[in-house]
Design a protein around this motif. Structure first.
Motif, PDB file in Angstrom:
ATOM      1  N   PRO A  25     -53.823 -24.766  24.780  1.00  0.00           N
ATOM      2  CA  PRO A  25     -52.696 -24.203  25.077  1.00  0.00           C
ATOM      3  C   PRO A  25     -51.480 -24.966  25.221  1.00  0.00           C
ATOM      4  O   PRO A  25     -51.614 -26.162  25.645  1.00  0.00           O
ATOM      5  N   PRO A  26     -50.361 -24.921  24.783  1.00  0.00           N
ATOM      6  CA  PRO A  26     -49.250 -25.602  24.796  1.00  0.00           C
ATOM      7  C   PRO A  26     -48.755 -25.955  26.153  1.00  0.00           C
ATOM      8  O   PRO A  26     -48.800 -25.016  26.978  1.00  0.00           O
ATOM      9  N   GLU A  27     -48.232 -27.065  26.615  1.00  0.00           N
ATOM     10  CA  GLU A  27     -47.905 -27.395  28.151  1.00  0.00           C
ATOM     11  C   GLU A  27     -46.678 -27.525  28.312  1.00  0.00           C
ATOM     12  O   GLU A  27     -45.982 -27.427  29.333  1.00  0.00           O
ATOM     13  N   GLU A 161     -46.678 -31.863  15.794  1.00  0.00           N
ATOM     14  CA  GLU A 161     -47.838 -32.060  15.239  1.00  0.00           C
ATOM     15  C   GLU A 161     -48.597 -30.663  15.341  1.00  0.00           C
ATOM     16  O   GLU A 161     -49.430 -30.375  14.434  1.00  0.00           O
ATOM     17  N   ARG A 162     -48.377 -29.871  16.376  1.00  0.00           N
ATOM     18  CA  ARG A 162     -49.032 -28.511  16.314  1.00  0.00           C
ATOM     19  C   ARG A 162     -48.559 -27.787  15.366  1.00  0.00           C
ATOM     20  O   ARG A 162     -49.271 -26.806  14.814  1.00  0.00           O
ATOM     21  N   TRP A 163     -47.196 -27.647  15.018  1.00  0.00           N
ATOM     22  CA  TRP A 163     -46.489 -27.007  13.873  1.00  0.00           C
ATOM     23  C   TRP A 163     -47.228 -27.234  12.409  1.00  0.00           C
ATOM     24  O   TRP A 163     -47.484 -26.418  11.833  1.00  0.00           O
ATOM     25  N   GLU A 164     -47.577 -28.629  12.247  1.00  0.00           N
ATOM     26  CA  GLU A 164     -48.209 -29.024  11.225  1.00  0.00           C
ATOM     27  C   GLU A 164     -49.533 -28.717  10.967  1.00  0.00           C
ATOM     28  O   GLU A 164     -50.025 -28.162   9.853  1.00  0.00           O
ATOM     29  N   GLY A 170     -53.017 -21.878   9.782  1.00  0.00           N
ATOM     30  CA  GLY A 170     -53.101 -20.462  10.018  1.00  0.00           C
ATOM     31  C   GLY A 170     -52.682 -20.363  11.537  1.00  0.00           C
ATOM     32  O   GLY A 170     -53.098 -21.266  12.171  1.00  0.00           O
ATOM     33  N   VAL A 171     -52.389 -18.972  11.728  1.00  0.00           N
ATOM     34  CA  VAL A 171     -52.111 -18.620  13.099  1.00  0.00           C
ATOM     35  C   VAL A 171     -52.807 -17.466  13.434  1.00  0.00           C
ATOM     36  O   VAL A 171     -53.078 -16.545  12.509  1.00  0.00           O
ATOM     37  N   PRO A 172     -53.378 -17.188  14.618  1.00  0.00           N
ATOM     38  CA  PRO A 172     -53.867 -16.113  15.064  1.00  0.00           C
ATOM     39  C   PRO A 172     -52.998 -14.810  14.877  1.00  0.00           C
ATOM     40  O   PRO A 172     -51.868 -14.892  15.426  1.00  0.00           O
ATOM     41  N   ARG A 348     -45.823 -18.580  20.226  1.00  0.00           N
ATOM     42  CA  ARG A 348     -46.556 -18.776  21.415  1.00  0.00           C
ATOM     43  C   ARG A 348     -47.455 -19.847  21.318  1.00  0.00           C
ATOM     44  O   ARG A 348     -48.105 -20.359  22.150  1.00  0.00           O
ATOM     45  N   GLU A 349     -47.718 -20.270  19.901  1.00  0.00           N
ATOM     46  CA  GLU A 349     -48.685 -21.390  19.670  1.00  0.00           C
ATOM     47  C   GLU A 349     -47.959 -22.946  19.727  1.00  0.00           C
ATOM     48  O   GLU A 349     -48.728 -23.903  20.003  1.00  0.00           O
ATOM     49  N   LEU A 350     -46.752 -22.814  19.851  1.00  0.00           N
ATOM     50  CA  LEU A 350     -45.899 -24.148  20.133  1.00  0.00           C
ATOM     51  C   LEU A 350     -45.225 -24.498  21.346  1.00  0.00           C
ATOM     52  O   LEU A 350     -45.449 -25.551  21.573  1.00  0.00           O
ATOM     53  N   PHE A 351     -44.999 -23.412  22.287  1.00  0.00           N
ATOM     54  CA  PHE A 351     -44.522 -23.863  23.458  1.00  0.00           C
ATOM     55  C   PHE A 351     -44.654 -22.878  24.485  1.00  0.00           C
ATOM     56  O   PHE A 351     -45.086 -21.609  24.079  1.00  0.00           O
ATOM     57  N   CYS A 352     -44.403 -23.107  25.829  1.00  0.00           N
ATOM     58  CA  CYS A 352     -44.283 -22.200  26.829  1.00  0.00           C
ATOM     59  C   CYS A 352     -43.128 -21.316  26.961  1.00  0.00           C
ATOM     60  O   CYS A 352     -41.966 -21.851  26.963  1.00  0.00           O
ATOM     61  N   HIS A 353     -43.296 -20.169  27.303  1.00  0.00           N
ATOM     62  CA  HIS A 353     -42.133 -19.105  27.231  1.00  0.00           C
ATOM     63  C   HIS A 353     -42.293 -18.005  28.112  1.00  0.00           C
ATOM     64  O   HIS A 353     -43.536 -17.388  27.734  1.00  0.00           O
ATOM     65  N   PRO A 354     -41.972 -17.594  28.961  1.00  0.00           N
ATOM     66  CA  PRO A 354     -42.247 -16.447  29.557  1.00  0.00           C
ATOM     67  C   PRO A 354     -42.522 -15.052  28.908  1.00  0.00           C
ATOM     68  O   PRO A 354     -43.278 -14.203  29.145  1.00  0.00           O
ATOM     69  N   THR A 355     -41.892 -14.918  27.906  1.00  0.00           N
ATOM     70  CA  THR A 355     -41.749 -13.826  26.889  1.00  0.00           C
ATOM     71  C   THR A 355     -42.957 -13.729  25.707  1.00  0.00           C
ATOM     72  O   THR A 355     -43.068 -12.975  25.151  1.00  0.00           O
TER      73      THR A 355
END
Length: 357
Positions: A25-27, A161-164, A170-172, A348-355
């Motif tokens: 999970p992104p931190e 790095e997560r982006w690459e 791919g992404v879920p 949502r795979e890159l960073f934390c955000h409430p939405t």
């Protein structure tokens, strides 16, 4: 039909639950959509209007208004019935988006000043071309996104790095929180409606039914993400060929199939729940049935509507993806997704955000 799903009896008000991620999970916290211009979407088609016909196709740019509202405004401005306006996909309100609409105007032109009230609502007509047929839902190939992200995540090496990794692997293919409404209200309304027995007059656009089917798909995908098989074929899977609607079943998984999946050429699929037999088999089908059995009001209620079973890829690949540093430590992300895939599933795979939880 049962009165309630036990899994919903103590569910939190906010939606969705924190499903597992493709990576750890992104931190870091990040920001997006600080202004509508930070979230840009453009529909992409495999064809163009022909230049002649009874329907006028208008290429619209909108800001701060959703697709359905634009369709109503176009009908009023052109003096046609709402049913004579066509569009392919629904686009976000809080964004700058470009998409085609069609207007049935056989033998006549738009009246002078027809677009004045549109401009007042943040809508511009960029192009108008005739075509023989009405624009139907779901005919666009995909959407091109241009998104600006900011905050500490945008400046961190680990986010790049997560982006690459996501671009390569791919992404879920989760349905985004937009599908379920603020605080999951669409889902809870769907639960109530399906418990009573779904009626089209109570859900004329099928929004609540779609929310219920999307939830069950996400639940299946979450289980596959958790065990790492969301992009890896299993015996009994139905596989989707990248960039097409072609699907085929596999009862055994050989080295070639695994290699095709690793390259992003084929993807496992999950069920869009409905009436009829599951297309999957073996342990894959058992898992999918177990998810449905855990949510009987949703699954049985969907079947009772007569909606037919379908499949959706569990993984989505980012096409023509770029990362471009911008002002004040922000970053522009650009990528293309097939229709039905959500940009929020990428963010949502890159960073934390409430939405994005």
């Amino acid at each position: 039909m049962r009165d309630a799903d036990s899994s919903f009896s103590s569910a939190p008000v906010t939606w969705p639950p924190a499903w597992p991620f493709a990576l750890a999970p992104p931190e870091l916290d990040g920001e997006y959509r600080l202004t509508p211009e930070d979230f840009q979407v453009e529909e992409q088609f495999d064809f163009a209007p022909e230049g002649a016909g009874e329907h006028l196709w208008v290429w619209i740019e909108k800001r701060g208004i959703n697709t359905a509202e634009v369709a109503r405004l176009l009908a009023a401005s052109a003096g046609v019935a709402a049913r004579d306006v066509g569009f392919s996909g629904l686009k976000d309100r809080d964004a700058v988006t470009r998409q085609w609409f069609s207007l049935a105007l056989p033998g006549r032109a738009l009246p002078d000043g027809w677009d004045a009230n549109l401009a007042e609502r943040g809508v511009r007509c960029l192009e108008a071309i005739r075509h023989p047929r009405k624009l139907k839902r779901g005919v666009h190939r995909g959407n091109r996104f241009r998104l600006r992200i900011a905050g500490e995540a945008a400046q961190a090496t680990q986010t790049r790095e997560r982006w690459e990794t996501l671009v390569a692997s791919g992404v879920p293919n989760y349905f985004g929180p937009q599908r379920f409404g603020p605080d999951g209200r669409n889902l809870h309304r769907a639960l109530s409606l399906l418990a009573r027995g779904w009626r089209k007059r109570q859900d004329p656009q099928g929004l609540l039914l779609s929310s219920a089917r999307s939830y069950l798909f996400n639940a299946v995908l979450a289980a596959r993400v958790e065990d790492g098989s969301w992009g890896r074929p299993l015996p009994g899977d139905v596989l989707n060929l990248e960039g097409t609607a072609s699907r085929f079943s596999v009862t055994a998984v050989d080295v070639e199939t695994l290699a095709r999946a690793a390259s992003g050429d084929v993807h496992p699929t999950g069920p869009m729940w409905g009436a009829g037999e599951l297309q999957s088999d073996l342990a894959v089908a058992e898992r999918e049935r177990s998810v449905a059995d855990a949510h009987p009001v949703l699954s049985e209620g969907i079947v009772a509507t007569g909606t037919r079973q379908n499949r959706r890829a569990l993984r989505v690949m980012l096409q023509q993806a770029t990362w471009t540093p911008a002002e004040a430590g922000s970053v522009w992300l650009e990528f293309t997704l097939p229709r039905g895939a959500f940009a929020t599933a990428v963010l949502r795979e890159l960073f934390c955000h409430p939405t994005l939880i």
